[in-house]
Design a protein around this motif. Structure first.
Motif, PDB file in Angstrom:
ATOM      1  N   ILE A  77      46.611  59.775  51.770  1.00  0.00           N
ATOM      2  CA  ILE A  77      46.241  60.643  52.404  1.00  0.00           C
ATOM      3  C   ILE A  77      45.095  60.377  53.478  1.00  0.00           C
ATOM      4  O   ILE A  77      44.604  60.834  54.391  1.00  0.00           O
ATOM      5  N   ASN A  78      44.112  59.243  53.022  1.00  0.00           N
ATOM      6  CA  ASN A  78      43.040  58.861  53.520  1.00  0.00           C
ATOM      7  C   ASN A  78      43.481  57.937  54.815  1.00  0.00           C
ATOM      8  O   ASN A  78      42.645  57.058  55.056  1.00  0.00           O
ATOM      9  N   GLY A  79      44.735  57.738  55.204  1.00  0.00           N
ATOM     10  CA  GLY A  79      45.068  56.713  56.115  1.00  0.00           C
ATOM     11  C   GLY A  79      45.609  55.239  55.778  1.00  0.00           C
ATOM     12  O   GLY A  79      45.636  54.491  56.852  1.00  0.00           O
ATOM     13  N   LYS A  80      45.563  54.963  54.393  1.00  0.00           N
ATOM     14  CA  LYS A  80      45.859  53.628  54.050  1.00  0.00           C
ATOM     15  C   LYS A  80      47.304  53.537  53.846  1.00  0.00           C
ATOM     16  O   LYS A  80      48.004  54.214  53.223  1.00  0.00           O
ATOM     17  N   ASN A  81      47.973  52.469  54.445  1.00  0.00           N
ATOM     18  CA  ASN A  81      49.310  52.437  54.456  1.00  0.00           C
ATOM     19  C   ASN A  81      49.821  51.564  52.965  1.00  0.00           C
ATOM     20  O   ASN A  81      48.820  51.253  52.153  1.00  0.00           O
ATOM     21  N   THR A  89      46.484  43.880  49.430  1.00  0.00           N
ATOM     22  CA  THR A  89      45.542  42.767  50.280  1.00  0.00           C
ATOM     23  C   THR A  89      44.423  42.821  49.468  1.00  0.00           C
ATOM     24  O   THR A  89      44.085  43.378  48.392  1.00  0.00           O
ATOM     25  N   HIS A  90      43.428  41.626  49.978  1.00  0.00           N
ATOM     26  CA  HIS A  90      42.261  41.473  49.137  1.00  0.00           C
ATOM     27  C   HIS A  90      41.081  42.095  50.193  1.00  0.00           C
ATOM     28  O   HIS A  90      41.049  42.130  51.227  1.00  0.00           O
ATOM     29  N   SER A  91      39.913  42.366  49.519  1.00  0.00           N
ATOM     30  CA  SER A  91      38.782  42.655  50.238  1.00  0.00           C
ATOM     31  C   SER A  91      38.073  41.682  50.806  1.00  0.00           C
ATOM     32  O   SER A  91      38.351  40.329  50.342  1.00  0.00           O
ATOM     33  N   PRO A  92      37.322  41.559  51.808  1.00  0.00           N
ATOM     34  CA  PRO A  92      36.561  40.477  52.265  1.00  0.00           C
ATOM     35  C   PRO A  92      35.470  39.933  51.484  1.00  0.00           C
ATOM     36  O   PRO A  92      34.733  38.760  51.466  1.00  0.00           O
ATOM     37  N   PHE A  93      35.126  40.699  50.401  1.00  0.00           N
ATOM     38  CA  PHE A  93      34.078  40.429  49.293  1.00  0.00           C
ATOM     39  C   PHE A  93      34.635  40.180  48.120  1.00  0.00           C
ATOM     40  O   PHE A  93      34.148  40.553  46.965  1.00  0.00           O
ATOM     41  N   SER A  94      35.921  39.484  48.049  1.00  0.00           N
ATOM     42  CA  SER A  94      36.418  39.274  46.707  1.00  0.00           C
ATOM     43  C   SER A  94      35.843  38.054  45.832  1.00  0.00           C
ATOM     44  O   SER A  94      36.483  36.827  45.605  1.00  0.00           O
ATOM     45  N   TYR A  95      34.601  38.075  45.842  1.00  0.00           N
ATOM     46  CA  TYR A  95      33.651  37.085  45.158  1.00  0.00           C
ATOM     47  C   TYR A  95      34.430  36.444  43.909  1.00  0.00           C
ATOM     48  O   TYR A  95      34.093  35.245  43.662  1.00  0.00           O
ATOM     49  N   PHE A  96      34.577  37.410  42.964  1.00  0.00           N
ATOM     50  CA  PHE A  96      34.922  36.814  41.723  1.00  0.00           C
ATOM     51  C   PHE A  96      36.339  35.924  41.752  1.00  0.00           C
ATOM     52  O   PHE A  96      36.366  34.767  41.068  1.00  0.00           O
ATOM     53  N   SER A  97      37.162  36.142  42.902  1.00  0.00           N
ATOM     54  CA  SER A  97      38.461  35.279  42.930  1.00  0.00           C
ATOM     55  C   SER A  97      37.822  33.898  43.520  1.00  0.00           C
ATOM     56  O   SER A  97      38.223  32.875  43.189  1.00  0.00           O
ATOM     57  N   TRP A  98      36.656  33.782  44.402  1.00  0.00           N
ATOM     58  CA  TRP A  98      36.233  32.714  44.774  1.00  0.00           C
ATOM     59  C   TRP A  98      35.646  31.907  43.820  1.00  0.00           C
ATOM     60  O   TRP A  98      35.754  30.752  43.737  1.00  0.00           O
ATOM     61  N   LEU A  99      35.062  32.619  42.962  1.00  0.00           N
ATOM     62  CA  LEU A  99      34.322  31.759  41.868  1.00  0.00           C
ATOM     63  C   LEU A  99      35.353  31.259  40.774  1.00  0.00           C
ATOM     64  O   LEU A  99      35.293  30.261  40.283  1.00  0.00           O
TER      65      LEU A  99
END
Length: 324
Positions: free
Chosen positions: A33-37, A43-53
């Motif tokens: 409803i909020n326009g997200k397909n 997908t992953h966010s640009p701030f997926s820091y836990f995955s980086w760690l």
């Protein structure tokens, strides 16, 4: 056709399973409803820091390598970047990063955990009812669970996956699971203590819930101090181990066991002025925090869901209540 007689506990487990898929589906619909397909949750966010760690752990490192130059809120020390957030989520994600790589769909993980929390809180409310002898009906338990799930950060931050939000969702999952084991007819103090430790070392503020556990232990042991102390030691044993590991983790990164990197992080400009003038803990912040925690009205917009996030500080929890 043979009639199938299910016990009340079996029916409740089925309701719990259904609640997971219903909540998950509602979150996906809300995104649509909020326009997200449909691909958004994969997908992953640009701030997926836990995955980086987690990726760094697999390489034997405690620092992270910024992706695409993103360093917002990372702590810098001796030319390296670190997370000031405790590492429990990264530890949990390490096997997944090993299997699937660093670009895990943290948005999907966050939504799954939020839906799981809905199911878990149902069981915890049920066990709390049994513990205190409230005798809540199943429909009451479901209603309270809906109120909690849609009226707290479990819903509002469950979509994005960024480190600030997924840490809250992870900590709720750990804490609710801890209470689930704690409130069983034969309390699983070690298991409960393990998940409590994971909650605290996801978000350190969760440590204050330890007072609730101590109170419940005292009630469980019928005010017997000796039994209460033994039970508390069982519950807290893994927390002590986890705390020692966390102190080592800090020392290995910042040469100081009591430095988590918070004072070194690359904070946003909107916080920096206040920090440089007043520090992190100061009575100056109390009026503003109380206003935003309780009284600030939402920012209304003309389209669904009619509430926007123009003011990134949010709005009062009263207005976020699902009862409204």
């Amino acid at each position: 056709m043979k009639k199938i007689n299910l016990k009340e506990s079996q029916i409740f487990w089925m309701l719990g399973l259904v609640s997971f898929f219903v909540f998950f589906g509602l979150m996906v619909v809300f995104l649509k409803i909020n326009g997200k397909n449909g691909s958004y949750i994969f997908t992953h966010s640009p701030f997926s820091y836990f995955s980086w760690l987690a990726s760094s752990f697999l390489e034997g490192r405690l620092d992270v390598t910024p992706v695409n130059g993103v360093i917002h809120d990372l702590s810098q020390y001796k030319g390296k970047y670190y997370l000031y957030w405790p590492p429990a989520p990264a530890v949990i994600l390490t096997p997944l990063v090993y299997l699937f790589g660093m670009n895990l769909p943290d948005r999907l993980i966050s939504i799954i955990l939020s839906a799981l929390n809905f199911t878990l809180i149902m069981f915890v409310i049920r066990r709390l009812s049994d513990f205190f002898g409230f005798g809540l009906k199943t429909w009451t338990v479901i209603l309270l669970s809906v109120f909690w799930s849609f009226g707290t950060v479990n819903f509002s931050v469950g979509f994005e996956g960024s480190v600030w939000y997924i840490s809250q969702v992870f900590s709720l999952t750990f804490l609710i699971t801890s209470f689930y084991f704690f409130l069983s007819k034969n309390p699983k103090y070690l298991l409960s203590g393990l998940f409590f430790t994971l909650a605290v070392y996801t978000r350190n503020t969760m440590v204050f819930t330890g007072l609730v556990y101590l109170y419940l232990i005292f009630l469980e042991q019928k005010s017997d101090w000796k039994k209460s102390i033994i039970s508390a030691l069982k519950f807290g044993s893994l927390f002590i181990v986890g705390s020692l590991l966390y102190l080592w983790y800090n020392y290995a990164r910042f040469d100081n066991a009591f430095d988590n990197g918070l004072a070194k992080h690359n904070m946003g400009w909107w916080y920096r002025e206040g920090y440089e003038k007043y520090g992190y803990f100061n009575t100056h912040f109390i009026p503003n925090n109380l206003y935003y925690e309780w009284f600030k009205m939402p920012d209304f917009i003309n389209n669904f869901p009619f509430i926007g996030f123009i003011d990134l500080k949010g709005f009062g929890m009263f207005w976020a209540s699902s009862a409204l």
